[in-house]
Design a protein around this motif. Structure first.
Motif, PDB file in Angstrom:
ATOM      1  N   LYS A  24       0.839  -1.211   0.000  1.00 42.89           N
ATOM      2  CA  LYS A  24       0.000   0.000   0.000  1.00 42.89           C
ATOM      3  C   LYS A  24       0.870   1.255   0.000  1.00 42.89           C
ATOM      4  O   LYS A  24       0.874   2.017  -0.962  1.00 42.89           O
ATOM      5  CB  LYS A  24      -0.914   0.021   1.216  1.00 42.89           C
ATOM      6  CG  LYS A  24      -1.661   1.346   1.360  1.00 42.89           C
ATOM      7  CD  LYS A  24      -2.655   1.327   2.496  1.00 42.89           C
ATOM      8  CE  LYS A  24      -2.029   1.488   3.872  1.00 42.89           C
ATOM      9  NZ  LYS A  24      -1.566   2.861   4.172  1.00 42.89           N
ATOM     10  N   THR A  25       1.631   1.395   1.111  1.00 39.78           N
ATOM     11  CA  THR A  25       2.336   2.649   1.313  1.00 39.78           C
ATOM     12  C   THR A  25       3.527   2.757   0.366  1.00 39.78           C
ATOM     13  O   THR A  25       4.405   1.901   0.386  1.00 39.78           O
ATOM     14  CB  THR A  25       2.803   2.759   2.777  1.00 39.78           C
ATOM     15  OG1 THR A  25       1.724   2.385   3.615  1.00 39.78           O
ATOM     16  CG2 THR A  25       3.261   4.159   3.107  1.00 39.78           C
ATOM     17  N   ASP A  54      12.613   9.396  15.422  1.00 36.71           N
ATOM     18  CA  ASP A  54      12.012   8.480  14.442  1.00 36.71           C
ATOM     19  C   ASP A  54      12.310   9.014  13.036  1.00 36.71           C
ATOM     20  O   ASP A  54      11.800  10.058  12.644  1.00 36.71           O
ATOM     21  CB  ASP A  54      10.494   8.425  14.695  1.00 36.71           C
ATOM     22  CG  ASP A  54       9.787   7.439  13.782  1.00 36.71           C
ATOM     23  OD1 ASP A  54      10.432   6.956  12.826  1.00 36.71           O
ATOM     24  OD2 ASP A  54       8.596   7.164  14.014  1.00 36.71           O
ATOM     25  N   THR A  81      11.486   7.876  10.131  1.00 32.62           N
ATOM     26  CA  THR A  81      10.528   7.586   9.066  1.00 32.62           C
ATOM     27  C   THR A  81       9.777   8.865   8.696  1.00 32.62           C
ATOM     28  O   THR A  81       9.687   9.799   9.500  1.00 32.62           O
ATOM     29  CB  THR A  81       9.513   6.519   9.524  1.00 32.62           C
ATOM     30  OG1 THR A  81       8.762   7.046  10.625  1.00 32.62           O
ATOM     31  CG2 THR A  81      10.214   5.236   9.970  1.00 32.62           C
ATOM     32  N   SER A 139       6.623   2.364  17.577  1.00 32.70           N
ATOM     33  CA  SER A 139       7.927   2.946  17.879  1.00 32.70           C
ATOM     34  C   SER A 139       7.726   3.783  19.138  1.00 32.70           C
ATOM     35  O   SER A 139       6.592   3.979  19.571  1.00 32.70           O
ATOM     36  CB  SER A 139       8.423   3.810  16.719  1.00 32.70           C
ATOM     37  OG  SER A 139       7.510   4.859  16.461  1.00 32.70           O
ATOM     38  N   THR A 186      -0.858  -4.820   3.122  1.00 33.88           N
ATOM     39  CA  THR A 186      -0.416  -3.723   3.956  1.00 33.88           C
ATOM     40  C   THR A 186      -0.322  -4.128   5.414  1.00 33.88           C
ATOM     41  O   THR A 186      -1.015  -5.043   5.860  1.00 33.88           O
ATOM     42  CB  THR A 186      -1.382  -2.514   3.806  1.00 33.88           C
ATOM     43  OG1 THR A 186      -0.980  -1.506   4.724  1.00 33.88           O
ATOM     44  CG2 THR A 186      -2.813  -2.920   4.097  1.00 33.88           C
TER      45      THR A 186
HETATM   46  N1  LIG Z   1       7.114   5.354  12.372  1.00 30.98           N
HETATM   47  C1  LIG Z   1       6.137   4.632  12.923  1.00 30.98           C
HETATM   48  N2  LIG Z   1       6.003   4.598  14.253  1.00 30.98           N
HETATM   49  C2  LIG Z   1       5.021   3.866  14.803  1.00 30.98           C
HETATM   50  N3  LIG Z   1       4.135   3.144  14.142  1.00 30.98           N
HETATM   51  C3  LIG Z   1       4.202   3.154  12.805  1.00 30.98           C
HETATM   52  C4  LIG Z   1       5.202   3.886  12.133  1.00 30.98           C
HETATM   53  N4  LIG Z   1       5.047   3.695  10.805  1.00 30.98           N
HETATM   54  C5  LIG Z   1       3.996   2.879  10.685  1.00 30.98           C
HETATM   55  N5  LIG Z   1       3.481   2.539  11.858  1.00 30.98           N
HETATM   56  C6  LIG Z   1       2.351   1.653  12.128  1.00 30.98           C
HETATM   57  O1  LIG Z   1       2.677   0.333  11.736  1.00 30.98           O
HETATM   58  C7  LIG Z   1       1.763  -0.141  10.780  1.00 30.98           C
HETATM   59  C8  LIG Z   1       2.443  -1.079   9.825  1.00 30.98           C
HETATM   60  O2  LIG Z   1       3.431  -0.390   9.054  1.00 30.98           O
HETATM   61  P1  LIG Z   1       4.086  -1.091   7.809  1.00 30.98           P
HETATM   62  O3  LIG Z   1       5.154  -0.234   7.269  1.00 30.98           O
HETATM   63  O4  LIG Z   1       4.374  -2.516   8.117  1.00 30.98           O
HETATM   64  O5  LIG Z   1       2.894  -1.159   6.808  1.00 30.98           O
HETATM   65  P2  LIG Z   1       2.279   0.047   6.005  1.00 30.98           P
HETATM   66  O6  LIG Z   1       3.353   1.034   5.743  1.00 30.98           O
HETATM   67  O7  LIG Z   1       1.068   0.504   6.677  1.00 30.98           O
HETATM   68  O8  LIG Z   1       1.810  -0.659   4.718  1.00 30.98           O
HETATM   69  P3  LIG Z   1       2.707  -1.170   3.510  1.00 30.98           P
HETATM   70  O9  LIG Z   1       3.016  -2.588   3.857  1.00 30.98           O
HETATM   71  O10 LIG Z   1       1.773  -1.036   2.377  1.00 30.98           O
HETATM   72  O11 LIG Z   1       3.908  -0.300   3.398  1.00 30.98           O
HETATM   73  C9  LIG Z   1       1.226   1.113  10.136  1.00 30.98           C
HETATM   74  O12 LIG Z   1      -0.019   0.912   9.569  1.00 30.98           O
HETATM   75  C10 LIG Z   1       1.147   2.052  11.324  1.00 30.98           C
HETATM   76  O13 LIG Z   1      -0.006   1.802  12.087  1.00 30.98           O
END
Ligand SMILES: Nc1ncnc2c1ncn2[C@@H]1O[C@H](COP(=O)(O)OP(=O)(O)OP(=O)(O)O)[C@@H](O)[C@H]1O
Ligand SMILES: [K+]
Ligand SMILES: [Mg+2]
Length: 696
Positions: free
Chosen positions: A323-324, A359, A361, A396, A487
């Motif tokens: 997704k992302t 963080d 990200t 995180s 996702t």
């Molecule tokens: N920097 C962050 N700190 C805390 N929680 C986060 C952070 N980034 C994402 N998350 C949480 O973790 C979940 C999972 O993130 P992950 O990157 O695995 O999947 P996504 O980015 O939502 O989807 P995709 O797999 O399509 O990239 C997110 O939906 C969000 O709720």
């Protein structure tokens, strides 16, 4: 410039979704330098070994020697031999033109690969040996070497950053001028030989020595030395060989008929007839079509590990997409803070800010930015220990100690943080789901914040669907593909984005293991699966998928696991690769149809002319009224030879097609290429006959 890049680091995955225009790397099909190289190659390919690889053309090759012998025999016996010699020359021309088609495809691929490779030649490397730095030519680097690259240095080889972070100019490889950040220990640790470090210093673990990089491998594939026939090519080759055998028998049995009628056909004529009847057009163009598929992948800045990989992409049934960053722009930005009842909004913002200060990200950075924008500021607590985000924990945060006691803040996916709060002895207020569900239904990702055992509220992260992605999914659907969004996000947000983007289905709260399981499941159902990825934890899934497209910016594990690498690191490139694969299969199918239809038409064009002396009654069938049996045969052989170069542009550029289901495409191509292939020889042979009649 580098200072600016440092102050506001670019998220590496947020390159523009559109691939750079590739037109600048595409030379004309018959450009003189390419033609020269192809001519040389077509002579070199005259060796019996090279010819034996292609059974249909091998028959023509052998036929040429047979007619040459017949010419010599006629001359020795004092008979006229001009007709025999002409047929011999035309058959030799047919073989050469088929070689030329293959040579042109190879020359094109090599030219493209060379323009990519030129960036990395004559680079010196700073190699680290036992902590000492020494300067060596890049050509001496071996897999496993450690090298240092600093500001302004060209990176001498493909590798993975093991220490440090740098902004890198990858324009030599991707054509994209914006610098990207590459960093050790992240999913963007891969660097490519020929790119330039703009700022900072990195230590790189060399993953491919001189001559064995991805690019080198692809060049070898295009050059034919290590090119292997794909399963589809082999299947088609068997079919064409079968047809050739049938026509060989048919031609041989013609002789007794003509002999019985008292006017035995000349052996030269029978050889010429055979060559006209066997599928030489597709036989001659088949290698070129395959190479062109690899060329087109390279033009799209994708390096394929084999021709098979590109071809399989054309047959894919299911497409798994992140997704992302793939379906959405990937710059998930904080847009709102929603405190729980009784919580001071400033407390929520302060906690969210503190947990995000370290963080890296895009999500974390945007939370810091939004909190500051709303007037909340807090210095980093002394001795703060940052807890990094991981796809496994989906959280995180930060831990630190204040005079009042230890503080532990976490932010992350709603269900995980709620579980954590319960573990810490908190009651989860019913209002929390109301807040997060409302955010999720709007397509945003809610991050819930907890401080010690107190839930504070949620932060909304909004992401934007990539423009045009809906149309592309629609196209894929019309081609019969199913798209699945995978996702780590919660089901509600996933559903909202899935609906908006128009994917067929989605899998939410997926871990990397879930991805692998899903691919296996689809494959058990007999479907071919494509996916893309960049992280080390994507590697198993990339290896399991039938088409695994790794981002060049990704980790070495991901790049080695996939069977293709995208130099632009653009996740939507997978859609383009599927289109290229489909184009390859469709082109091959269309030209096969055309070729076989041609052969049938030639049969009816020549036979009546041949038999008219033996069976004058057949004159009624001689609808084309060709000048004489000899001119009929020569016209057909001329057409048979010239149709090969005439179709080279179609073979190399690909048959234009519109996305539609396989069956309607088949119907349409049968009409265009089947009917066209039936009619064209009649017209072309008649015109040729008129042109050469004065020579008789
Ligand atoms: N920097 C962050 N700190 C805390 N929680 C986060 C952070 N980034 C994402 N998350 C949480 O973790 C979940 C999972 O993130 P992950 O990157 O695995 O999947 P996504 O980015 O939502 O989807 P995709 O797999 O399509 O990239 C997110 O939906 C969000 O709720
Ligand atoms: K033919
Ligand atoms: Mg993600």
């Amino acid at each position: 410039m580098s200072a600016g890049v440092r102050a506001a680091p670019l998220p590496p995955a947020s390159q523009p979704p559109d691939p750079p225009a590739s037109g600048d790397r595409k030379p004309g099909i018959f450009a003189p330098p390419l033609l020269r190289a192809a001519l040389v190659a077509s002579i070199r390919k005259l060796s019996p070994r090279a010819q034996a690889r292609n059974p249909v053309m091998f028959v023509v090759y052998v036929g040429t020697f047979v007619t040459l012998l017949l010419t010599a025999q006629a001359a020795a016996q004092g008979r006229p031999w001009a007709y025999e010699l002409t047929v011999t020359a035309l058959l030799a021309l047919t073989v050469l033109l088929a070689n030329l088609a293959e040579g042109l495809a190879e020359a094109r691929g090599k030219a493209q690969a060379a323009s990519l490779r030129s960036a990395r030649e004559d680079v010196t490397a700073r190699r680290l040996t036992d902590g000492r730095e020494e300067t060596v030519p890049g050509a001496l680097l071996r897999r496993g070497d450690l090298i240092v690259a600093g500001s302004g240095d060209l990176i001498p080889a493909d590798g993975e950053i093991v220490e440090g972070l740098a902004s890198v100019d990858e324009s030599a490889i991707t054509g994209e001028s914006a610098p990207v950040i590459r960093e050790a220990g992240t999913d963007h640790s891969g660097v490519t030989g020929g790119t330039r470090v703009l700022s900072d210093r990195i230590v790189v673990h060399v993953t491919s020595g001189a001559g064995e990089s991805f690019l080198d491998r692809m060049i070898a594939l295009v050059e034919g030395a290590s090119r292997q026939k794909t399963p589809n090519e082999i299947a088609l080759g068997i079919l064409l060989s079968g047809l050739t055998l049938v026509f060989l028998l048919a031609t041989v049995t013609l002789y007794p008929f003509t002999a019985y009628a008292g006017a035995p056909a000349a052996p030269v004529t029978l050889v010429a007839l055979l060559v006209c009847l066997i599928p030489t057009t597709i036989g001659g163009l088949l290698p070129a079509i395959g190479i062109a598929g690899m060329d087109r992948a390279l033009q799209a800045n994708v390096i394929a590990g084999s021709g098979k990989a590109v071809e399989v992409a054309g047959d894919v049934d299911v497409l798994l997409l992140d997704k992302t960053g793939t379906i959405t722009v990937g710059n998930r930005l904080a847009t709102d803070f929603r405190p729980l009842p009784g919580v001071d909004p400033a407390d929520l913002m302060r906690a969210a800010l503190l947990s995000s200060l370290q963080d890296p990200t895009p999500e974390g950075r945007s939370i810091v930015a939004l909190a500051r924008e709303r007037g909340v500021n807090a210095p980093e607590p002394a001795g703060a220990e940052f807890v990094e985000f991981s796809a496994q924990t989906r959280m995180s945060g930060v831990d630190f100690v204040t005079p009042a006691g230890p503080v532990s803040i976490r932010k992350g996916a709603g269900s995980r943080v709620a579980d954590l709060a319960r573990e810490r002895g908190a009651a989860v207020p019913p209002e929390l789901t109301g807040i997060t569900d409302a955010m999720a239904r709007g397509g945003a990702t809610p991050l819930v914040v907890v401080e010690n055992s107190r839930l504070l509220g949620a932060v909304a992260l909004s992401d934007v669907i990539k423009p045009g992605i809906r149309d592309r999914f629609e196209q894929l659907r019309r081609m019969g593909l199913r798209t699945v969004m995978i996702t780590g996000d919660n089901p509600l947000t996933a559903a909202a984005i899935a609906r908006e983007a128009g994917v067929d289905s989605f899998l939410a709260e997926a871990t990397p293991e879930d991805k692998l399981a899903m691919i296996r499941e689809e494959q058990r159902g007999g479907r071919l699966v494509a996916m893309m990825g960049d992280g080390t934890n994507d590697a198993p899934a990339l290896a399991q998928a039938d088409v695994g497209l790794a981002m060049n910016s990704g980790t070495q594990a991901a790049r080695e696991a996939g069977n293709m690498v995208d130099l632009d690191s653009d996740p939507t490139k997978l859609l383009e690769i599927i289109e290229i694969g489909k184009g390859l299969l469709i082109t091959r199918g269309a030209l096969t149809t055309f070729s076989v239809a041609n052969d049938v038409a030639k049969y009816f064009a020549i036979l009546p002319a041949l038999f008219v002396t033996a069976y004058p009654d057949l004159g009624a069938l001689n609808v084309m009224r060709l000048h004489s049996p000899a001119s009929a045969v020569l016209s057909a052989v001329i057409f048979n030879a010239l149709i090969i170069p005439a179709l080279v542009p179609l073979a190399l550029r690909g048959v234009p097609y519109r996305p539609m289901s396989a069956s309607s495409l088949l119907g349409r191509n049968l009409l265009v290429y089947g009917l066209g292939g039936l009619l064209l020889p009649f017209v072309a042979i008649k015109v040729t006959d008129l042109l050469i009649t004065p020579l008789f």
